[in-house]
Scaffold this active site. Structure first.
Site, PDB file in Angstrom:
ATOM      1  N   ARG A  24       0.827  -1.213   0.000  1.00 54.84           N
ATOM      2  CA  ARG A  24       0.000   0.000   0.000  1.00 54.84           C
ATOM      3  C   ARG A  24       0.857   1.257   0.000  1.00 54.84           C
ATOM      4  NH1 ARG A  24      -0.864   4.662   2.741  1.00 54.84           N
ATOM      5  NH2 ARG A  24      -0.569   3.557   4.721  1.00 54.84           N
ATOM      6  N   CYS A 251       4.806   9.730  -0.113  1.00 53.05           N
ATOM      7  CA  CYS A 251       3.442  10.211   0.071  1.00 53.05           C
ATOM      8  C   CYS A 251       3.087  11.126  -1.095  1.00 53.05           C
ATOM      9  CB  CYS A 251       3.321  10.983   1.393  1.00 53.05           C
ATOM     10  SG  CYS A 251       1.693  11.720   1.650  1.00 53.05           S
ATOM     11  N   ASN A 260       9.992   4.514   3.107  1.00 52.52           N
ATOM     12  CA  ASN A 260       9.803   4.034   4.470  1.00 52.52           C
ATOM     13  C   ASN A 260      11.047   3.313   4.954  1.00 52.52           C
ATOM     14  OD1 ASN A 260       6.657   4.212   5.069  1.00 52.52           O
ATOM     15  ND2 ASN A 260       6.891   3.592   2.949  1.00 52.52           N
TER      16      ASN A 260
END
Length: 311
Positions: A24, A251, A260
């Site tokens: 995701r 993002c 991340n």
């Protein structure tokens, strides 16, 4: 060398749950659309490597995040393997929840903001308005027997507003958890957090009754601080860590947000410290290399580069 030398640390939890966000959060900012069947296979490979909790997709409007427009297709491909409390999906509102419930998922996550500017850019609402939007989502999800996670982004800094007061973050976290969520995820969305900042925020949350047993941490590695910040959180009793296989991520609404914390980098550090994760590092690295081939570029994970290059 395939595994680190194991020297158990006495100041860390015996076991850490890795909340894998690669399918995701890791893929949502990719410019080229990854086919649904590749996403589903990615999730299957992650599970085979031992990752038990995998956030599979998001039921957001396709115009918001085109990469995740195939959520229903991905879950259909996965079948039962894509459902249950260990396969959360992100939902922004009641319509997203409707789609998630129709797909038969067992867990959902809502995504709030500690700052007004990001709330406007991400959800086109104020912080207060977004929390009210989440209220019926959480209530209906809990009534349906789903596990619910509450993300709060920009906890350690905002690209438009700059430093974010700890008290402001705590206030938003309290309001999100008061909705009835089972777990809180603290997001360092642009990767500006440092170890002292992490300690202060966790202490402040504990002081208002949100203990480390209800918290997950979500660090981005923009300034190379993600692993250090994670280890600090673990020493404060946090046992859930968000990570993305291969260090993928970003993002779409915060351009300064880079990847991340890489799941492989986290597993290497925890394996070396004697902390159990249930993850097979060799299998995970192979999965990262496989996905990097589909994305057309090497993995940014230091551990993937080291181990894949040593073969």
């Amino acid at each position: 060398m395939g595994l680190p030398q194991r020297e158990p640390a006495t100041d860390l939890p015996e076991r850490v749950t890795i909340y894998e966000v690669g399918p995701r959060d890791g893929l949502q900012n990719e410019k080229s659309v990854v086919p649904a069947e590749v996403k589903a296979e990615f999730i299957r490979r992650l599970a085979a490597a031992g990752l038990e909790t995998i956030e599979t997709t998001s039921f957001v409007p396709p115009s918001w995040v085109p990469q995740l427009a195939d959520a229903t297709e991905v879950l259909a491909d996965l079948g039962d393997a894509g459902l249950g409390p260990r396969r959360p999906v992100l939902v922004p509102n009641e319509r997203g929840l409707d789609n998630a419930l129709a797909a038969g998922v067992g867990a959902v996550a809502v995504f709030g903001s500690a700052t007004e500017t990001f709330a406007r850019k991400n959800l086109n609402r104020t912080v207060a308005e977004s929390i009210e939007m989440f209220r019926p989502v959480v209530e209906r999800a809990k009534d349906s027997g789903l596990w619910v996670r509450a993300y709060v982004s920009m906890c350690f800094g905002d690209p438009w507003e700059g430093p974010v007061p700890v008290e402001q973050v705590v206030d938003v976290c309290q309001r999100m958890m008061d909705l009835g969520a089972d777990q809180l995820s603290l997001g360092d969305t642009i990767g500006t957090g440092t170890t002292g900042h992490v300690s202060r925020l966790l202490d402040a949350l504990d002081a208002v009754g949100i203990g480390s047993d209800r918290i997950g941490v979500h660090f981005h590695d923009t300034y190379g601080q993600a692993l250090a910040n994670t280890m600090t959180a673990l020493r404060h009793g946090v046992c859930v860590v968000d990570a993305s296989t291969g260090g993928l991520g970003g993002c779409p609404y915060a351009k300064s947000a880079t990847g991340n914390l890489a799941t492989e980098d986290l597993v290497w550090a925890l394996d070396g410290a004697g902390v159990q994760t249930g993850v097979d590092l060799t299998s995970l690295v192979q999965t990262s290399v496989w996905m990097a081939g589909h994305l057309g570029r090497p993995s940014p994970s230091a551990v993937v580069r080291a181990l894949a290059g040593s073969d």
